[in-house]
Each structure stands twice: as C-alpha cells, then as structure tokens.
Design an enzyme around this catalytic site. Sequence first.
Site, short mmCIF file in Angstrom:
data_model
loop_
_atom_site.label_atom_id
_atom_site.label_comp_id
_atom_site.label_asym_id
_atom_site.label_seq_id
_atom_site.Cartn_x
_atom_site.Cartn_y
_atom_site.Cartn_z
N LYS A 192 -19.26 68.93 111.57
CA LYS A 192 -20.63 69.11 111.06
C LYS A 192 -21.41 70.12 111.90
O LYS A 192 -21.14 70.31 113.09
CB LYS A 192 -21.33 67.76 110.94
N ARG A 242 -14.52 59.23 109.88
CA ARG A 242 -14.17 60.09 108.73
C ARG A 242 -13.97 61.51 109.26
O ARG A 242 -14.93 62.13 109.74
CB ARG A 242 -15.30 60.02 107.69
C1 9MG Z 1 -18.80 62.64 101.57
N1 9MG Z 1 -19.23 62.65 102.95
C2 9MG Z 1 -19.55 63.75 103.70
N2 9MG Z 1 -19.94 63.36 104.93
C3 9MG Z 1 -19.87 62.01 104.96
C4 9MG Z 1 -20.14 61.02 105.92
O1 9MG Z 1 -20.62 61.34 107.13
N3 9MG Z 1 -19.96 59.73 105.61
C5 9MG Z 1 -19.50 59.38 104.38
N4 9MG Z 1 -19.33 58.06 104.12
N5 9MG Z 1 -19.22 60.26 103.42
C6 9MG Z 1 -19.42 61.55 103.70
#
Ligand code: 9MG
Length: 282
Positions: A227, A263
């Site tokens: 990010k 994630r």
């Molecule tokens: C789809 N998506 C993009 N970034 C995300 C994040 O930080 N958490 C979750 N649950 N989905 C995300």
Amino acid sequence: MRHLLAVTVGRLPPIDARLPRPSVMGVVNVTPDSFSDGGVNLRTEDAVANARRMIDEGAAIVDVGGESTRPGSGPLSIEEELARVLPVLEEIGQELPVSIDTAKAEVARRAIALGAELVNDVTALRGDPRMAEVVAGAGLYVCLMHMLGKPRTMQLDPRYDDVVDDVKAFLEERLRFAVEAGIAEDRICLDPGIGFGKTIEHNFELIRRLDELTALGRPLVVGFSRKSSLGKILGDPDAKTGPLPASIAAAVAAYERGATILRVHDVREHVEALTAARAVVG
Ligand code: 9MG
C-alpha cells in the site's frame, strides 16, 4: 470437493480454527487497474497459476476479486465483475481454499456455488442489501472491513475524532448487524481497512493500537501489503504502492499486535517472515 461438502453436509469450523493466527491470504486481483498488480491476472490461466502458486507457498486461502478498490476507482457492473471472476473460480473453487472479494450479493452467491468459503466485503455488508442474507444462508465466513467513504473519493482529506475509536465503533456496529442478520459470530472476522479513507498516520496508528481492535473478540484481517503509505514513508510523496520489505515489516508488526490473517501479494516472503515472528513469540 472439500468446500462443497463443508457447505452442503456440515458446518464449517469456527474461523479461528480454519484460519489460525497467523494465516496468510494471497491476493488474486483479476483487474486491469489495481495499483499493485493490475493486469497480471487478467488471463484466467495466469490467475489460476498464481492462485495455485500462492497456496503452494503457504497461503491458507486466496482472495479472488474482480473490482478494483484502489483510491479513485469507480464501480463495476455485475456482468463485468462476474465475467472476470467466474472463469477463475470455475477452475479453482473446488480445488483451493478461496475467498471472494466482492460487495455484490449476486457475485458472492455465484462464487459460493463454485466453492468460495469466505466473502471479503470491503463495505461490511453496506454495499448490497442482500449480502447479509446470502452469507447467512450459506453459513460461510465473512470479513467486515472499515472504509470511510467510497473508493473514488475516500482519500480526499479523511478525518476522524480518533481513528481507532471510530473504526472500533464502526466494526462493533457492523458485527452486531451481521449477527442480527443471522451470521454466526464465530464465522466473522474484522478488518480496519488500511488505506480505505485513511491518511498515512491513520494507517500506522491503527496498527500501533491494534490491541484495541482485538478487544472486539474477533480475528483481525490486516492488508498493508504494497500500500502507498509504505512508499510514502520511504520518501516518495507520490508513491502509489509500497515495496516488499516495508510490506513484510508492517505485516509482522500487525501480527505482533494481534492480527490473525495477513492479506498479502507476496506470499512466500510473508509466510517466511511470519514463521520467524511466530517462533519468536513462541
Ligand atoms: C480488497 N481489499 C483491498 N485491500 C484490502 C484490505 O486491506 N482488507 C480487505 N479485507 N480487503 C481488501
């Protein structure tokens, strides 16, 4: 076959048994325009190969999504979203553990029929009035994420009284809503939504004070991978993404503060780092 059997024959185990801490969720964006991996999975065979590789590298689940939620992005039609994700789910839905990243009930319903076991809804069941019913009816897992505003405008001067208190109150309210809609609490995980209507400082404060969110009693998902805040703290004010070492550091910091599911885009590297972090924690 494993997922279909779980859905039709018996209850899935509680989410913290199925995805213990730390578990890695691999990101499979079937989109042309995501900042971090836009276009790499647009061909079904590439998405399928990447999903298989992620599971081989130690991901507990892969999160397949067709609609970009990057800052500035607009909504996608149901038809277009289905056209992107269904061919991938037809290939891997019965073979691999899959999460569907969608805010649309119809997309979730079709993905569940193909074997998805978790619905990752970045709107926390606010985007489609039928989503709660679809998840409750299937008895599957759901991730409820915090987002301030909508992707198109969410990064335009986001403000909070206290970001952690506000996100916590939101997640608490959405958890209550989901349970009242018939979703068993032990199926639900929560996510502070790093980068979704947050400044750099908001994002880091959420991780610094993550223990205040674990107090909600549900497993936390954290997605800091690639990010832009990570690129920005490294000196590029116009960064659209963040590099791998910074992504790993943020994931490990989140894990140490209580995150359960990380994630990530780069599965092998995160699995190795989290394995070492877990050995330290003991
Ligand atoms: C789809 N998506 C993009 N970034 C995300 C994040 O930080 N958490 C979750 N649950 N989905 C995300």
